[in-house]
Structures are given as C-alpha cells and as structure tokens.
Design an enzyme around this catalytic site. Sequence first.
Site, PDB file in Angstrom:
ATOM      1  N   GLU A  37     101.174  16.151  57.119  1.00 28.91           N
ATOM      2  CA  GLU A  37      99.777  16.178  56.344  1.00 28.91           C
ATOM      3  C   GLU A  37      99.553  17.491  55.533  1.00 28.91           C
ATOM      4  O   GLU A  37      98.679  17.525  54.848  1.00 28.91           O
ATOM      5  CB  GLU A  37      98.679  16.333  57.541  1.00 28.91           C
ATOM      6  CG  GLU A  37      98.441  14.885  58.263  1.00 28.91           C
ATOM      7  CD  GLU A  37      96.784  14.462  57.792  1.00 28.91           C
ATOM      8  OE1 GLU A  37      96.751  13.160  57.962  1.00 28.91           O
ATOM      9  OE2 GLU A  37      96.055  15.286  57.688  1.00 28.91           O
ATOM     10  N   ARG A  71     103.095   9.056  50.685  1.00 30.24           N
ATOM     11  CA  ARG A  71     103.458  10.347  51.670  1.00 30.24           C
ATOM     12  C   ARG A  71     105.057  10.033  51.781  1.00 30.24           C
ATOM     13  O   ARG A  71     105.685   9.497  52.708  1.00 30.24           O
ATOM     14  CB  ARG A  71     102.853  10.282  52.703  1.00 30.24           C
ATOM     15  CG  ARG A  71     103.107  11.735  53.747  1.00 30.24           C
ATOM     16  CD  ARG A  71     102.594  11.442  55.061  1.00 30.24           C
ATOM     17  NE  ARG A  71     101.257  11.905  55.246  1.00 30.24           N
ATOM     18  CZ  ARG A  71     100.565  11.826  56.078  1.00 30.24           C
ATOM     19  NH1 ARG A  71     100.843  10.776  57.113  1.00 30.24           N
ATOM     20  NH2 ARG A  71      99.411  12.212  56.419  1.00 30.24           N
TER      21      ARG A  71
HETATM   22  N1  UDP Z   1      94.624   2.505  58.841  1.00 27.78           N
HETATM   23  C1  UDP Z   1      94.093   1.348  58.910  1.00 27.78           C
HETATM   24  N2  UDP Z   1      93.728   0.520  59.527  1.00 27.78           N
HETATM   25  C2  UDP Z   1      93.800   1.211  61.045  1.00 27.78           C
HETATM   26  C3  UDP Z   1      93.974   2.517  61.230  1.00 27.78           C
HETATM   27  C4  UDP Z   1      94.702   3.050  60.118  1.00 27.78           C
HETATM   28  O1  UDP Z   1      94.426   0.691  57.538  1.00 27.78           O
HETATM   29  O2  UDP Z   1      93.055   0.409  61.869  1.00 27.78           O
HETATM   30  C5  UDP Z   1      95.195   3.312  57.658  1.00 27.78           C
HETATM   31  C6  UDP Z   1      94.752   4.690  57.535  1.00 27.78           C
HETATM   32  O3  UDP Z   1      93.497   4.655  56.817  1.00 27.78           O
HETATM   33  C7  UDP Z   1      95.849   5.489  56.968  1.00 27.78           C
HETATM   34  C8  UDP Z   1      97.130   4.913  57.414  1.00 27.78           C
HETATM   35  O4  UDP Z   1      96.577   3.531  57.915  1.00 27.78           O
HETATM   36  O5  UDP Z   1      95.686   5.351  55.382  1.00 27.78           O
HETATM   37  C9  UDP Z   1      97.751   5.672  58.591  1.00 27.78           C
HETATM   38  O6  UDP Z   1      96.916   5.986  59.545  1.00 27.78           O
HETATM   39  P1  UDP Z   1      97.245   6.944  60.929  1.00 27.78           P
HETATM   40  O7  UDP Z   1      96.057   7.016  61.844  1.00 27.78           O
HETATM   41  O8  UDP Z   1      98.568   6.187  61.433  1.00 27.78           O
HETATM   42  O9  UDP Z   1      97.782   8.306  60.358  1.00 27.78           O
HETATM   43  P2  UDP Z   1      97.875   9.187  59.086  1.00 27.78           P
HETATM   44  O10 UDP Z   1      99.220   8.737  58.414  1.00 27.78           O
HETATM   45  O11 UDP Z   1      96.861   9.118  58.136  1.00 27.78           O
HETATM   46  O12 UDP Z   1      98.027  10.609  59.550  1.00 27.78           O
END
Ligand code: UDP
Length: 343
Positions: A119, A304
Amino acid sequence: MKVLILGVNGFIGSALVENLLKKEHVSIYGMDMDHDKIKEFLSHPRMNFVEGDITINKEWIHYHIKKCDVILPLVAIATPSVYVSDPLRVFELDFEANLELVRQCVQHKKRLIFPSTSEVYGMSSESEFKEESTNFVLGPISKQRWIYSCSKQLLDRVIYAYGVQHDLQYSIFRPFNWIGPKLDHILTPKEGSSRVLTQFISDVLKHQKIKLVDGGEQKRSFTDIDDGIDALVRIIENKDGCATRRIFNIGNPNNNYSIKELATVLLDTLKNYPFFKDKADKTIIEIVKSHDHYGQFYQDIQNRTPSIEQAQTYLGWSPKIGLKESLIKTLDYHLSHLDHSLA
Ligand code: UDP
C-alpha cells in the site's frame, strides 16, 4: 536463533511458526491476544507462547526484545474497511505501538524484520513498483484510506533513518496481497469487511451476492502465503547478511489478476467441491459503487504489481504458486475446518 514474533497468531505469524519450528536451531517466543491458529504448535518444546496485548504487556515485550536475536513485530490492522471506519485505531496500533518496538530494537541493537506494505506505493501509475525508485502517490487527507499507507511509510522512513544514524540492522518486507488458509475467518460477523478473497468465499457460503467494487477491473498481484513465508524465512536466515538494510517487495507478478477475474476463477474452482457447487452455481455477481460499499473516505488502487528483482537478486527467491493452486489450498482448509452447521 531466538525469534520474537509479536502477533504470532496472525495470518503471517501462524504460517511462519509452522515453517520455523521445522528448523532445529530456531526457538520461537510469541505473543498474541488469541491462539486459535497456532493451537497445534503450543506444546512444541521450542515454542514459547504467551497470551497478551502489545499495548498492555510492555514489560514482557521489553524483556524478550532484550533476550531474542531477531524481532518481528507483526501486529497491525491491515484491512481496508478499518482504515476508513477507524483510522485513528490504525494509526495508534500500526504506527504508535510499533514505533516503541522499533526504538527498543535500536536500544538493544537487535535485528528488526518489519512488515511494510504494498500500500505504500499507493496509486502510482508505474507498471511495476520498485523498492528503490518508485514514488509514492497518495490521495488527499479526506481520503482516510491512506492512513495505513502513510503510517507504514513513515515507519519505513524512521527505520531507514535508524539504520543510517544508529546502525540499526533491519530488513523491511512488503507483502502484495498474500492469500491462503487462515487469512480471515470466513464466518465472522464482520460482514462485508474482510479482505477480498475471504469476503468472496464468505459471500458464497452465506448465499450473498459477490460485490465487485466499481466494476472490479482493479488488479492485485495475489501471492500465496507459502511463497511469502519462503521469502520471509530467507530474510530471517539472512545468509551472509543478504537481507540487512534492504527492502523487499514480496509479491507474485504472474498472479496479477483483476478482482472480476478473481471472482470468476473462484466460482469456477468452487464448482469442483460438492459442498460448494450448488452455492457457487446460485451466486450472483453485482457491481457496487465504492462510495456505497466503503463510504466517502475510500479510494482505490487500480494496479499494484511488484518488481521482485531485489528479492530474486539478494534472497534467491521467486514465487512459484499460481492463483488457482492457491485457491484450492485455501478452500481445502476452509472446508475441513468449517462448522458445517453454520454454513
Ligand atoms: N473488493 C471488492 N469486493 C469486496 C471486497 C473487496 O471488489 O467484497 C475490492 C476492493 O475494492 C479492492 C480489492 O477488492 O479493490 C482488494 O481489496 P482487499 O480488501 O483485499 O485489499 P487491498 O488490496 O485493497 O488492500
């Protein structure tokens, strides 16, 4: 080698324990508020566990930082829904509580292995993120999602500065969407708030719709926990000082999939499990707006992807496990540990 793991019952801590206990020369000292993920290792002669909270049991921690050779402070909130619902808790735990631990490592001249995060790169538009050269791109203050990124970034900078000014021996690793068994509980009440893979499995089990935030075109480089732990063990072993004062992206660029693709591969995989098949067949995928799903303080990252050149060069590490294999491992685990009466 005496290894202190704070947050030893977490996703990374518990997998690390399993691996490190296979090494005769390693003894583990671990603290966590819970022990459900490490139950089977508690009676191991080289496992020393104590139940506690890093913000309360400070004396135990200080004593063990003095006593151990390598310190891994793995306690942190790493769930985006909490960055927006309780940003101050994220700052207090991820930054303030961890800063104290970093300072004790400096004071007692201990090796620190610190979990940073993918992040920190934020919304950088670079096609792959490099530890030494990628600029960090975060949104405005009102987008509270970035408090996690910012807390970790500042600690990375503090640790780096302690390395330069006080000779701190550190290694920083940045996990890129590590997945696998024990990531989050799939039947916990924190509905809609787990990390994406666990959230989707839980949605299927509970007969809920899978929600693709803003269409699900955003991509993540999903990395199997066993690949991650392989890298972490190489950092801990630090052969010829290969990991000292270095930052490592630990991610799998070959598993760079959109969230929509993750949902599709997951549903396909679930259909091979008799227990899940019917539920998977009936699951509906819907598109939701991030504003409605996470609220106004959220902002997303579209791509990412890690450069893993540093880890390849200095640790001799490359990830090996594909997304599908990782999903199968995760589902096998959840199926065998599920209380079927609840699902
Ligand atoms: N996401 C989604 N549906 C969900 C939960 C998450 O589309 O029910 C998306 C979220 O918006 C992000 C990605 O999946 O773009 C990954 O989310 P995560 O919470 O795993 O962590 P991140 O990679 O953002 O730290």
